[in-house]
Design an enzyme around this catalytic site. Structure first.
Site, short mmCIF file in Angstrom:
data_model
loop_
_atom_site.label_atom_id
_atom_site.label_comp_id
_atom_site.label_asym_id
_atom_site.label_seq_id
_atom_site.Cartn_x
_atom_site.Cartn_y
_atom_site.Cartn_z
N CYS A 272 0.85 -1.19 0.00
CA CYS A 272 0.00 0.00 0.00
C CYS A 272 0.89 1.24 0.00
O CYS A 272 1.77 1.38 0.84
CB CYS A 272 -0.94 0.02 1.21
SG CYS A 272 -2.03 1.46 1.24
N CYS B 8 22.45 29.97 12.22
CA CYS B 8 21.67 31.08 12.77
C CYS B 8 20.20 30.73 12.93
O CYS B 8 19.45 31.49 13.55
CB CYS B 8 21.83 32.31 11.88
SG CYS B 8 21.07 32.14 10.23
N CYS C 98 22.19 36.80 4.20
CA CYS C 98 21.26 36.50 5.29
C CYS C 98 21.32 37.62 6.33
O CYS C 98 22.29 38.39 6.39
CB CYS C 98 21.62 35.15 5.93
SG CYS C 98 20.53 34.65 7.29
N CYS D 183 76.73 15.41 -7.43
CA CYS D 183 76.87 14.00 -7.81
C CYS D 183 75.52 13.36 -8.02
O CYS D 183 74.58 13.59 -7.26
CB CYS D 183 77.65 13.26 -6.74
SG CYS D 183 77.86 11.50 -7.09
#
Length: 532
Positions: free
Chosen positions: A166, A211, A229, A289
């Site tokens: 269902c 925030c 924001c 070397c």
């Protein structure tokens, strides 16, 4: 602070008219404000913002609140898409897709006891059985257990019926009625947060620590926008990273990863060291070397990296020959060195402007304080609100950020990582020269603007302040115009011809990144004005 070397003391005092700008060339018309394209929805306003859309759907479709919420969650709170499905396919189809069924009251059963097909308990009183709108009926204990699991698992926004296969969504009023008050509160929180988390037009502010606010984007025709924001954070609405225009989201993602990655360190090691053939540790050559000795005791040849014996002369290396030219290996080393040099070039300039931006951000506060203080003691006709200083400071901040991020843009625009097959070498070189000419003009004028703002204008007499005001006003407009031209070049000449869907950029706004207005529960029109 980055300074223009050509901007000497004489120019500081006299503001030479040989600058790259003139008052006649610059349009000083102010930019008018337009309707805001985003809103800040604070935590306490989320219910009202959600209710606003629910009521609209309930009225137009004649459905209950729980049905409206289920429909909106399924269609990701896209009201236009929901209405389109309703108009094209009808109510029944719209309901079935979303997991809703039209409730048809069943005949009152005369049975006093019933059986639950979940727990298989027989002879259960009918008053402890609950039937969902889909027609399936189970005992309350089974429903409670089902709801509790789904809510605790965070899957409570769309709780499916327990019946096998269902797809119907359980009525939220029934869920609240059966579960404990604590679970009901948590369930309601999930439903409220769905307005943000399942909605492409609303996103949580990515501030850390969070925030608590969400940003709602109002359709404005742009795929990518940057917003501010109320907490002060400015970010890209599409990728939720810090504002990065004129870089596309993909460019910025790749650039940040490249800067944070150890890949460039590995690149340097590849160019400047050889791996010991025994212990595989990187060895850097310090002497002339070419016979190398690792700390593990292994001897190897620097020329080819292969293990050797102790004997090493100008004419022979014991155990092998390394005189054969290996074309592919040489090309790999040259490519690694070239890539590293190219990255270093762009990263150095990007970092230099970022550092200047941080210093100028601190300088901005002191400049504004001096402007306010001076406006109280000097000629008010000249210092009225000191807008010419505040405009210049804001323009410096906006253009410096754009300038810093133009270098990562150039790194990817003219490199081979993203657009290797999109431009020929000749076309790439032409476009690169065009962009770098604009970048150089912007850079030079930004440095002039920065240097002028460092002057002790609070100590100047009236005549000198008037002269400074004239040049600052003009230079501010020039920098704004150069930023606009750079964006037009990027959109029309560089990215425009390239059919590359991942590289849309946020539009340029003369007054900086738009500050989202606050959503007002009392009126959807509240706070509709914003900067452009």
């Amino acid at each position: 602070m980055m300074l223009d070397d050509d901007y000497g003391e004489e120019e500081d005092e006299n503001y030479s008219e040989d600058d790259n700008y003139s008052e006649a060339e610059v349009d000083l018309q102010p930019v008018t404000s337009t309707k805001s394209t985003s809103q800040v929805i604070k935590k306490e306003s989320l219910v009202a913002a959600q209710k606003e859309i629910l009521v609209r759907v309930m009225e137009l479709l004649s459905v209950k609140e729980n049905q409206a919420r289920t429909l909106l969650i399924y269609y990701q709170w896209n009201v236009e898409k929901l209405f389109s499905v309703f108009a094209d396919q009808g109510k029944d189809r719209m309901f079935s897709c979303a997991g809703l069924t039209v409730f048809v009251p069943s005949l009152v059963t005369s049975k006093k006891t019933m059986k639950c097909d979940v727990c298989m308990e027989d002879d259960l009183p009918s008053n402890v059985m609950t039937r969902m709108e889909c027609g399936h009926r189970f005992c309350n204990d089974c429903w409670i257990g089902h709801f509790t699991v789904k809510i605790n698992e965070g899957e409570s926004k769309r709780i499916l019926c327990m019946a096998h296969e269902c797809k119907a969504i359980c009525d939220e009023d029934v869920v609240r009625k059966l579960v404990s008050p604590e679970l009901a509160d948590r369930y309601d929180r999930f439903l409220i947060e769905s307005y943000v988390e399942d909605n492409n037009m609303v996103k949580w502010c990515p501030s850390k620590p969070h925030c608590g606010s969400a940003i709602r984007k109002i359709e404005d025709g742009h795929d990518v926008v940057e917003v501010g924001c109320s907490c002060g954070l400015q970010f890209c609405f599409s990728c939720l990273s810090e504002s990065h225009s004129p870089c596309s989201c993909l460019m910025w993602k790749l650039w940040k990863k490249k800067c944070e990655d150890e890949s460039e360190t590995v690149n340097w090691i590849t160019v400047n060291t050889k791996l010991c053939p025994k212990c595989s540790k990187p060895i850097q050559k310090r002497d002339g070397c070419n016979l190398m000795t690792c700390k593990c005791g292994q001897h190897f040849c620097w020329l080819c990296g292969q293990a050797t014996g102790r004997d090493h002369t100008y004419t022979s290396i014991a155990g092998h020959s390394c005189g054969r030219y290996k074309d592919e290996k040489v090309r790999q080393l040259e490519r690694a060195q070239r890539d590293l040099d190219r990255y270093t070039h762009y990263h150095y300039r990007y970092k230099a402007h970022i550092d200047s931006l941080k210093l100028e951000d601190k300088l901005r506060k002191s400049i504004l304080e001096k402007a306010v203080s001076n406006s109280e003691t000097k000629d008010q006709k000249v210092f009225k609100e000191y807008s010419w200083v505040t405009d210049a400071v804001n323009r410096l901040f906006i253009s410096r950020r754009i300038l810093s991020q133009s270098y990562p843009f150039a790194f990817y625009m003219f490199g081979e990582e993203l657009f290797k097959d999109e431009m020929s070498e000749k076309e790439r070189e032409i476009k690169k020269n065009l962009f770098e000419d604009q970048q150089q003009q912007l850079e030079g004028n930004v440095e002039k603007l920065s240097k002028i703002l460092e002057e002790p204008f609070d100590e100047y007499d009236h005549e000198k302040v008037v002269e400074m005001m004239r040049h600052l006003t003009n230079l501010t407009a020039v920098v704004d115009n150069l930023c606009k031209e750079m964006y037009e070049c990027i959109e029309n000449e560089l990215l425009g011809p390239i059919q590359f869907g991942n590289h849309n950029i946020a539009p340029y706004r003369s007054k900086g990144i738009e500050q989202a207005t606050e959503f007002c529960a009392e009126s959807s029109d509240c706070g509709s004005s914003g900067s452009s």
